[in-house]
Enzyme design. Structure first.
Site, short mmCIF file in Angstrom:
data_model
loop_
_atom_site.label_atom_id
_atom_site.label_comp_id
_atom_site.label_asym_id
_atom_site.label_seq_id
_atom_site.Cartn_x
_atom_site.Cartn_y
_atom_site.Cartn_z
N HIS A 223 0.78 -1.18 0.02
CA HIS A 223 0.11 -0.08 0.22
C HIS A 223 0.63 1.55 0.18
O HIS A 223 1.64 1.17 0.93
CB HIS A 223 -1.30 -0.14 0.78
CG HIS A 223 -0.68 -0.11 2.83
ND1 HIS A 223 -0.35 1.54 3.30
CD2 HIS A 223 0.17 -0.89 2.99
CE1 HIS A 223 -0.52 1.30 4.44
NE2 HIS A 223 0.14 0.17 4.47
N ASP A 240 5.87 0.86 6.89
CA ASP A 240 4.20 1.15 6.07
C ASP A 240 4.02 1.98 5.79
O ASP A 240 3.60 2.74 6.27
CB ASP A 240 3.86 1.36 8.15
CG ASP A 240 2.23 0.64 8.18
OD1 ASP A 240 1.48 0.59 6.68
OD2 ASP A 240 1.01 0.71 9.10
N GLU A 274 -5.36 1.94 2.24
CA GLU A 274 -5.64 0.85 2.79
C GLU A 274 -5.78 0.79 4.73
O GLU A 274 -6.70 0.66 5.09
CB GLU A 274 -4.09 -0.29 2.63
CG GLU A 274 -3.91 -1.03 3.44
CD GLU A 274 -3.80 -1.46 4.96
OE1 GLU A 274 -3.70 -2.10 5.76
OE2 GLU A 274 -3.28 -0.05 5.63
N GLU A 275 -4.76 2.58 4.83
CA GLU A 275 -5.26 2.41 6.40
C GLU A 275 -6.43 3.46 6.89
O GLU A 275 -5.89 3.49 7.72
CB GLU A 275 -4.39 4.07 6.62
CG GLU A 275 -2.34 3.25 6.02
CD GLU A 275 -1.63 2.56 7.19
OE1 GLU A 275 -2.65 1.94 7.95
OE2 GLU A 275 -0.56 1.99 6.67
N ASP A 302 3.38 -5.96 2.78
CA ASP A 302 2.98 -4.36 3.92
C ASP A 302 4.24 -4.83 4.90
O ASP A 302 3.80 -5.30 5.82
CB ASP A 302 1.54 -5.01 3.92
CG ASP A 302 1.30 -3.68 4.71
OD1 ASP A 302 2.36 -2.67 5.13
OD2 ASP A 302 0.14 -3.09 4.96
N HIS A 383 2.48 4.45 11.50
CA HIS A 383 1.29 5.20 11.88
C HIS A 383 1.83 6.57 12.86
O HIS A 383 1.07 7.01 13.75
CB HIS A 383 0.21 4.80 13.04
CG HIS A 383 -0.55 3.19 11.87
ND1 HIS A 383 -0.97 2.36 12.33
CD2 HIS A 383 -0.20 2.92 11.44
CE1 HIS A 383 -1.24 1.70 11.89
NE2 HIS A 383 -0.43 1.77 10.13
N1 BES Z 1 0.52 -2.63 8.03
C1 BES Z 1 -0.54 -2.68 8.64
C2 BES Z 1 -0.80 -3.93 9.15
C3 BES Z 1 -0.41 -4.47 10.74
C4 BES Z 1 0.67 -3.72 11.87
C5 BES Z 1 0.00 -5.49 10.21
C6 BES Z 1 1.19 -4.90 12.27
C7 BES Z 1 0.77 -6.54 10.93
C8 BES Z 1 0.99 -5.68 12.18
C9 BES Z 1 -1.38 -1.66 8.05
O1 BES Z 1 -0.73 -0.73 7.43
C10 BES Z 1 -2.91 -1.09 9.18
O2 BES Z 1 -2.50 -0.71 9.37
N2 BES Z 1 -3.56 -1.85 9.12
C11 BES Z 1 -4.33 -1.47 9.90
C12 BES Z 1 -6.83 -2.43 9.50
C13 BES Z 1 -7.00 -1.58 8.25
C14 BES Z 1 -7.81 -2.43 8.10
C15 BES Z 1 -7.00 -0.59 8.40
C16 BES Z 1 -4.68 -2.34 11.27
O3 BES Z 1 -3.97 -3.02 11.55
O4 BES Z 1 -5.41 -1.84 12.31
ZN ZN Z 2 -0.29 0.70 8.68
#
Ligand code: BES
Ligand code: ZN
Length: 421
Positions: A223, A240, A274-275, A302, A383
């Site tokens: 992403h 990220d 994605e975020e 990712d 983040h």
């Molecule tokens: N890169 C993260 C996902 C992630 C974080 C996987 C830490 C494993 C460990 C992704 O960009 C993210 O932040 N995803 C969100 C969920 C999404 C549906 C908004 C999350 O993890 O809360």
């Molecule tokens: Zn993220």
């Protein structure tokens, strides 16, 4: 034990909510229907009841209607969205972890989606699994350079933020399109397109057209957007997910420079948004299904740069295809057993659809997700303004392992048009 009690509590509340109203609730304007893990819903409900001093005002902030397969459907008071996010983050280490839907029907369809059940996608879809592209793959692996991935990460983090609604988020999309076009080398079967959405940032899609089966698509993606809820302008997003997009870029560069001509169409995608709930990948997966385009398999990269645990990578086991994940492990056994390209691996789980692989799974497409660490050991800088290159592998060697797996995946599923020399 405590967990079981909290869980039962949420079921009771869910039953009460339906019982009190007597009929399905209707979302008022701006009140979103959400789907969240029943564990998260239980924590939030507990939190609310602690806060409301018996007045009942807070407790009604999340009105759950039903729990299906561990996913709870609820109406969320928008005023409490921040509190919900903080609760999920603190109690379950998810940054989001719920999806938003315009209607109750849409939310229930998401909670009931049979494709999310373990093994479901594997019963729906097959992918070819022979490993016979050694003549193309082995020399290509020698061409993967960590320093190229690092350069892309540096470029992407320099935008400051790649937030999906920001000008710099869209400038990053244009920059990446230019970078990918610079790899083209005049090939007529190569094209980079912007996929527009109903927000500012585009997704970027590079295609190498298949010579024999152009309508069968093999996808690798990461992403493009980044996020920092505390300050949208300070989200460098190096790990990220510039680290994933950088690894996808290097896979593309190496496949093109190798002169590989695939039988199937290969697509390299940098997903927007994605975020904020996997929105870009969801748009793309939905559009492809509507257009009858057949995606054979999708690999998600990712977060590839942070050495959080002992192994080089960890295969996520939930919201993915188990067969495709096994195929990736077979590729590693064939190509990365020892020597300069060796890759060690383990398994982990997010507990929810934590990245864009979840969108492919939603539409029944086999996907897999190798991750940089065990879920509990992930890079704590993401983040935040601190998600910078200096926090991850600055040589790019770790990220390069994901690119190498990407090269193997794309070449072995795309298959060469030419017989092995
Ligand atoms: N890169 C993260 C996902 C992630 C974080 C996987 C830490 C494993 C460990 C992704 O960009 C993210 O932040 N995803 C969100 C969920 C999404 C549906 C908004 C999350 O993890 O809360
Ligand atoms: Zn993220």
């Amino acid at each position: 034990m405590g967990h079981v009690r909290v869980f039962l509590r949420s079921i009771l509340l869910a039953t009460t909510a339906i019982g009190l109203s007597g009929e399905p609730m209707v979302a008022q304007d701006g009140t979103p229907w959400i789907v969240l893990g029943s564990d998260a819903s239980a924590s939030f409900t507990t939190n609310l009841s602690t806060l409301d001093n018996g007045s009942g005002r807070m407790s009604s902030g999340l009105r759950t209607t039903q729990t299906i397969n561990g996913r709870t459907v609820a109406l969320l008071d928008p005023v409490l969205e921040g509190l919900l996010q903080r609760t999920i983050h603190t109690a379950h280490h998810r940054c989001g972890g719920y999806t938003v839907h315009p209607t109750q029907e849409a939310a229930e369809a998401e909670a009931q989606n049979p494709n999310y059940e373990p093994g479901a996608v594997d019963r729906l879809a097959m992918f070819p699994s022979s490993i016979d592209q050694q003549a193309a793959v082995r020399p290509a692996l020698d061409r993967v350079k960590g320093e190229n991935i690092v350069a892309t990460i540096q470029k992407l983090q320099s935008f400051g933020t790649r937030y999906y609604q920001s000008e710099s988020g869209q400038n990053a999309a244009l920059e990446l399109k230019g970078l990918w076009e610079s790899y083209a080398n005049g090939r007529p079967d190569f094209l980079v397109k912007l996929h527009t959405h109903d927000w500012r940032q585009n997704s970027v899609v590079a295609s190498i057209r298949g010579t024999e089966l152009p309508d069968e698509i093999v996808v690798i993606g990461g992403h493009l957007d980044s996020i920092n809820t505390a300050n949208v302008d300070a989200a460098p997003g190096a790990d990220d997910d510039a680290s994933g997009v950088g690894a996808v870029s290097e896979t593309l560069r190496v496949i093109l420079v190798s002169g590989f001509r695939p039988k199937r169409t290969l697509q390299f995608i940098a997903y927007a948004a994605e975020e904020v709930g996997l929105r870009g990948s969801n748009d793309i997966a939905r559009t492809y299904r509507e257009q009858g385009l057949r995606v054979i398999a999708a690999l998600q990269l990712d977060m590839t740069g942070y050495a959080g645990s002992s192994e080089d990578m960890y295969f996520v086991t939930d919201y993915v295809s188990a067969n495709l994940t096994t195929f990736l492990k077979d590729l590693i056994r064939e190509y990365n057993g020892s020597g300069p390209h060796s890759i060690s691996h383990g398994v982990t789980a997010c507990g929810y659809a934590c990245s864009d692989h979840g969108s492919w799974t939603r539409y029944g497409v086999p996907s897999a997700f190798p991750f940089e660490a065990r879920f509990e050991d992930y890079n704590q800088s993401i983040h935040s303004p601190n998600d910078l290159l200096e926090q991850i592998d600055t040589t790019g060697e770790r990220q390069a392992k994901f690119s190498k797996l990407g090269v193997e995946f794309m070449m072995e599923l795309g298959k060469s048009r030419d017989p092995a020399p």
